[in-house]
Scaffold this active site. Structure first.
Site, PDB file in Angstrom:
ATOM      1  N   CYS A 131       0.714  -1.239   0.126  1.00 55.79           N
ATOM      2  CA  CYS A 131       0.112  -0.168  -0.040  1.00 55.79           C
ATOM      3  C   CYS A 131       0.803   1.371   0.188  1.00 55.79           C
ATOM      4  CB  CYS A 131      -0.791  -0.170   1.054  1.00 55.79           C
ATOM      5  SG  CYS A 131      -0.402  -0.816   2.879  1.00 55.79           S
ATOM      6  N   HIS A 246      -2.917   6.391   4.535  1.00 55.83           N
ATOM      7  CA  HIS A 246      -1.298   6.384   4.917  1.00 55.83           C
ATOM      8  C   HIS A 246      -1.206   7.653   4.470  1.00 55.83           C
ATOM      9  CE1 HIS A 246      -1.441   2.359   5.936  1.00 55.83           C
ATOM     10  NE2 HIS A 246      -0.868   1.710   4.871  1.00 55.83           N
TER      11      HIS A 246
END
Ligand code: 25A
Ligand code: L14
Length: 341
Positions: A131, A246
Site C-alpha cells: 500500500c 497512509h
C-alpha cells in the site's frame, strides 16, 4: 476487446481489504457473471451484500476455484502461498494482495498508472504492491519521466487498517479506555505496544539489516514497479493512531532541477493524482479527506534547499482503496480489456 462476463472469487472477503474489493467491484460495475465470496471457516455462512443481493460466504477449499476465471486474494501471505498456485492450476487468473509473490521474477507487480504493460506476460499470478509503495509510485513516476530520480527518502505515517479489522477494533477500544481514564488497564494484542495516542516505528517484522520488512518492501517494490534498479530508496515506516489512509513525507533528488511550480504542473496532469497545495488557505492532503476516495493526494510541494535538485512533498491515499482493493480491481479491468483473463 472482449466483452465477456467473468466468474470472480474474492478470497478473504470478510476482511478489511476483501470487503472493499466487493464494494469496488460493484461501484465500477466489473463484468461479473457469478461472484464467489471465500474466507476461513470462521466466517463461512456470513452474508455480504453485492449489488443489492446477499451472497453467502463459503469456506476456502482446494476445489473453490473450479469454474472461476479471476480471483482477488487478500487473506494474508500464508493463504496466498497455499491457494494461489492451486487456483492457477484450475485455470484461474489470480490478483494477489499479499507480499507472497511480489518479488518473484515471473510475477508482474503492477500499478496501472505506472507499468500496465507488465501485465501482458503474466503466468497466472499478478501481484498487487504494498500500500505505501503504490501511493508513492503513482506520484514519483511522472516526475521520474521528466528527470530521473536518483534517490528517495521517505517516512510514512500508516493507518491501522492495513493490519486488518482486528487492529481497527483495537485502536477504537484502546482510545475509549484511555479517554475514560482506564489507560493503565490497556493490554496490547495486535501490536507489541499500545497504538492509541502513540506512534510505533515498527510495521511488519524486523529484518537482519535493522529495517522492517515494510521498509524493505518500499525499497525493492519501487524499483520493480518503476523498472529502474538505480533509484536509491530509504524508508522509515511508522504506525500512527489513524484508522484509514497512509500519509508519507517524501524527499527526492532528481538528476536535473525541477521547480516546485513545474512539479505541481506535472502532477496536476498525472492520472490518479490530485494536487492539493495551497498553504495560504491551509490546503494540503489530509487523512480525513482522502478516506473513501480513489485519488492519491499530494501537497506541500517545495524545493529542498539543502541540495541543488531536490523536492519535498506530502502524499496521502486511502490504503484500503488505492493501496489495496482499488488497485487490484484496476488491474483486473486491464486484464479483462486486453483479453488476458
Ligand atoms: O497470514 P497473515 O500475513 O498474518 O495475514 C492475516 C492478516 O492479513 C491481513 C488480514 O486482514 C489479516 O489480519 N491482510 C489482508 N490483506 C493483507 C495484505 N495485503 C493483509 N495483510 C497484509 N497485506 P483481515 O483480518 O482484515 O482479513 C483477513 C481475511 O482473510 C480471511 N482469512 C484468514 N485466514 C484464512 C482466511 N480465509 C481463508 N482461509 C484462511 N485460512 C479472513 O477470514 C478475512 O476475510 P476470516 O473468516 O478468518 O475472518 C473473518 C473476520 O474474523 C476476524 N478474524 C481473523 N482472524 C481471527 C478473527 N477472529 C477471531 N480469531 C481469529 N484468529 C477478521 O478480522 C475478520 O473480520
Ligand atoms: O501489503 O499495515 O505487504 O500491517 C503488510 C502489513 C500491508 C500493510 C503489505 C500493515 C502490508 C500491513
Amino acid at each position: 476487446m472482449s466483452r465477456n462476463k467473468y466468474n470472480v472469487a474474492v478470497v478473504g472477503a470478510t476482511g478489511a481489504v476483501g470487503r472493499e474489493m466487493v464494494n469496488i467491484l460493484a461501484e465500477r460495475d466489473f463484468p461479473i457473471n457469478k461472484l464467489s465470496l471465500l474466507a476461513s471457516s470462521r466466517s463461512a455462512g456470513e452474508q455480504i451484500e453485492f449489488k443489492g443481493k446477499s451472497i453467502t460466504v463459503a469456506e476456502l477449499k482446494s476445489n473453490s476455484f473450479n469454474g472461476i476465471d479471476l480471483a482477488l486474494f487478500s487473506a494474508g501471505g500464508l493463504v496466498s502461498k497455499e491457494f494461489a498456485p492451486l487456483a492457477v492450476k484450475s485455470g484461474t487468473v489470480v490478483v494477489d494482495n499479499s507480499s507472497a509473490f511480489r518479488m518473484d521474477e515471473n510475477v508482474p507487480l503492477v500499478v496501472p498508472e505506472v507499468n500496465p504493460h507488465a501485465l501482458s506476460n503474466h503466468q497466472g499470478i499478478i501481484a498487487n504492491p504494498n500500500c505505501s509503495t503504490i501511493q508513492m509510485a503513482v506520484v514519483l513516476n511522472p516526475i521520474h519521466k521528466e528527470s530521473k530520480i536518483k534517490r528517495v527518502v521517505v517516512s510514512t505515517y500508516q493507518a491501522v487498517a492495513g493490519t486488518g479489522k482486528k487492529a481497527m477494533d483495537e485502536l477504537w477500544e484502546q482510545s475509549k479506555m484511555a479517554l475514560s481514564l482506564e489507560g493503565d488497564k490497556i493490554i496490547p494484542r495486535v501490536y507489541p505496544h499500545q497504538i492509541a495516542f502513540n506512534c510505533l516505528p515498527h510495521i511488519d517484522v524486523f529484518l537482519e539489516n535493522g529495517y522492517t520488512k515494510e521498509e524493505m518492501k518500499m525499497v525493492n517494490e519501487t524499483k520493480k514497479i518503476m523498472e529502474d534498479d538505480s533509484i536509491g530508496v530509504t524508508a522509515t515506516t511508522v504506525r500512527v493512531p489513524v484508522f484509514i489512509c497512509h500519509s508519507e513525507a517524501v524527499n527526492i533528488e532528481t538528476e536535473s532541477k525541477i521547480t516546485a511550480d513545474r512539479a505541481r504542473e506535472i502532477l496536476s496532469a498525472a492520472s490518479g493524482v490530485m494536487v492539493e497545495d495551497n498553504p495560504a488557505e491551509n490546503l494540503y492532503p489530509l487523512v480525513l479527506e482522502a478516506s473513501g476516495r480513489d485519488e492519491t493526494f499530494v501537497g506541500r510541494i517545495r524545493e529542498d534547499e539543502s541540495i541543488d535538485c531536490g523536492l519535498n512533498m506530502w502524499v496521502v491515499a486511502d490504503n484500503l482503496r488505492k493501496g489495496a482493493a482499488l488497485n487490484a480491481v484496476q488491474i483486473a479491468e486491464i486484464l479483462a480489456e486486453q483479453g488476458l483473463i
